[in-house]
Design a protein around this motif. Structure first.
Motif, PDB file in Angstrom:
ATOM      1  N   UNK A 198       1.647   2.464   0.624  1.00 33.51           N
ATOM      2  CA  UNK A 198       3.228   1.887   0.813  1.00 33.51           C
ATOM      3  C   UNK A 198       3.034   3.030   1.910  1.00 33.51           C
ATOM      4  N   UNK A 199       3.156   3.419   3.628  1.00 29.18           N
ATOM      5  CA  UNK A 199       3.707   4.400   4.386  1.00 29.18           C
ATOM      6  C   UNK A 199       4.608   5.428   4.290  1.00 29.18           C
ATOM      7  N   UNK A 200       5.770   4.514   3.039  1.00 31.09           N
ATOM      8  CA  UNK A 200       6.958   5.855   3.210  1.00 31.09           C
ATOM      9  C   UNK A 200       6.587   6.315   1.362  1.00 31.09           C
ATOM     10  N   UNK A 201       5.425   5.591   0.494  1.00 31.03           N
ATOM     11  CA  UNK A 201       6.022   6.378  -0.399  1.00 31.03           C
ATOM     12  C   UNK A 201       4.515   7.471  -0.213  1.00 31.03           C
ATOM     13  N   UNK A 202       3.784   6.953  -1.574  1.00 29.86           N
ATOM     14  CA  UNK A 202       2.362   7.902  -1.181  1.00 29.86           C
ATOM     15  C   UNK A 202       1.804   7.680  -0.009  1.00 29.86           C
ATOM     16  N   UNK A 203       1.450   6.868   1.008  1.00 26.99           N
ATOM     17  CA  UNK A 203       0.820   6.888   2.133  1.00 26.99           C
ATOM     18  C   UNK A 203      -0.772   7.132   2.080  1.00 26.99           C
ATOM     19  N   UNK A 204      -1.268   7.179   1.062  1.00 27.84           N
ATOM     20  CA  UNK A 204      -2.069   7.267   0.577  1.00 27.84           C
ATOM     21  C   UNK A 204      -3.521   7.061   1.426  1.00 27.84           C
ATOM     22  N   UNK A 205      -3.020   5.458   1.995  1.00 29.47           N
ATOM     23  CA  UNK A 205      -3.936   4.669   2.714  1.00 29.47           C
ATOM     24  C   UNK A 205      -3.860   5.765   3.901  1.00 29.47           C
ATOM     25  N   UNK A 206      -3.003   6.334   4.318  1.00 31.68           N
ATOM     26  CA  UNK A 206      -3.091   6.768   5.850  1.00 31.68           C
ATOM     27  C   UNK A 206      -4.814   8.036   6.093  1.00 31.68           C
ATOM     28  N   UNK A 207      -4.895   8.205   4.688  1.00 38.09           N
ATOM     29  CA  UNK A 207      -5.864   9.027   4.655  1.00 38.09           C
ATOM     30  C   UNK A 207      -7.227   8.372   3.986  1.00 38.09           C
ATOM     31  N   UNK A 208      -7.323   7.737   3.434  1.00 37.78           N
ATOM     32  CA  UNK A 208      -8.224   7.365   2.627  1.00 37.78           C
ATOM     33  C   UNK A 208      -8.015   5.408   2.553  1.00 37.78           C
ATOM     34  N   UNK A 209      -9.426   5.281   3.317  1.00 34.18           N
ATOM     35  CA  UNK A 209      -9.784   3.616   3.155  1.00 34.18           C
ATOM     36  C   UNK A 209     -10.449   3.391   1.959  1.00 34.18           C
ATOM     37  N   UNK A 210      -9.931   1.901   1.726  1.00 39.22           N
ATOM     38  CA  UNK A 210     -10.411   1.439  -0.023  1.00 39.22           C
ATOM     39  C   UNK A 210     -10.197  -0.211   1.399  1.00 39.22           C
ATOM     40  N   UNK A 211     -11.795  -1.046   0.673  1.00 37.74           N
ATOM     41  CA  UNK A 211     -12.273  -2.557   0.931  1.00 37.74           C
ATOM     42  C   UNK A 211     -11.099  -2.747   0.347  1.00 37.74           C
ATOM     43  N   UNK A 212     -10.365  -2.700  -1.237  1.00 34.03           N
ATOM     44  CA  UNK A 212      -9.498  -3.412  -1.345  1.00 34.03           C
ATOM     45  C   UNK A 212      -7.615  -3.843  -0.779  1.00 34.03           C
ATOM     46  N   UNK A 213      -7.531  -2.731  -0.196  1.00 36.00           N
ATOM     47  CA  UNK A 213      -7.088  -3.094   0.360  1.00 36.00           C
ATOM     48  C   UNK A 213      -6.789  -3.659   2.369  1.00 36.00           C
ATOM     49  N   UNK A 214      -7.863  -4.172   2.484  1.00 35.27           N
ATOM     50  CA  UNK A 214      -7.884  -4.600   4.216  1.00 35.27           C
ATOM     51  C   UNK A 214      -6.901  -5.318   4.433  1.00 35.27           C
TER      52      UNK A 214
END
Length: 158
Positions: free
Chosen positions: A55-71
């Motif tokens: 979630x870009x308005x919460x952790x927003x972790x995916x904005x810096x880290x890639x995770x294949x499961x979150x394709x």
């Protein structure tokens, strides 16, 4: 009988304190940055942690880290390491410490401290450009940290 009543009262008090969790300024980090106790006193929910991570308005972790499961989540970042398999080579204690305050493990990291409220150098108050009058609220709650850690622990090498 009296000893039993005192023991019961102490148990209830300790249980209530644990249920409230650990305040950001009271988190105890090991020499290597691990946090051995749950911050919320409750187990994490991996499904909820996945949502927070993406979630870009919460952790927003995916904005810096890639995770294949979150394709299904667009725009993975490349600033931080790819986290595929992180649950295989990091412990929950290490991940809890890194998510809570990565600078305790990686001194020069640009990763934000998600569970820190004080010790900042002139933090801004929203978008006003003025210094905040008090400590800031943590980016994620204690339970949200536990949820993200639970999700990260599901990322195992195949």
């Amino acid at each position: 009988m009296r000893l039993t009543a005192i023991t019961a009262a102490l148990s209830l008090t300790a249980g209530a304190a644990l249920a409230e969790g650990v305040a950001p300024d009271d988190v105890s980090y090991s020499d290597y940055g691990e946090v051995t106790v749950s911050l919320s006193g409750q187990p994490g929910d991996a499904t909820r942690g996945r949502e927070i991570f993406a979630n870009k308005s919460q952790g927003n972790c995916v904005s810096c880290h890639a995770v294949t499961e979150l394709a299904d989540v667009p725009f993975h970042g490349e600033v931080g390491p790819i986290l595929d398999g992180v649950g295989s080579y990091r412990t929950a204690e290490e991940l809890r410490g890194i998510v809570a305050n990565a600078k305790m493990t990686f001194e020069g990291t640009v990763m934000p401290a998600f569970y820190k409220t004080s010790g900042f150098i002139r933090p801004g108050d929203g978008y006003t450009g003025k210094a905040a009058p008090d400590d800031l609220a943590p980016i994620l709650s204690a339970q949200e940290i536990e949820d993200v850690v639970a999700f990260l622990m599901t990322l195992q090498d195949s």
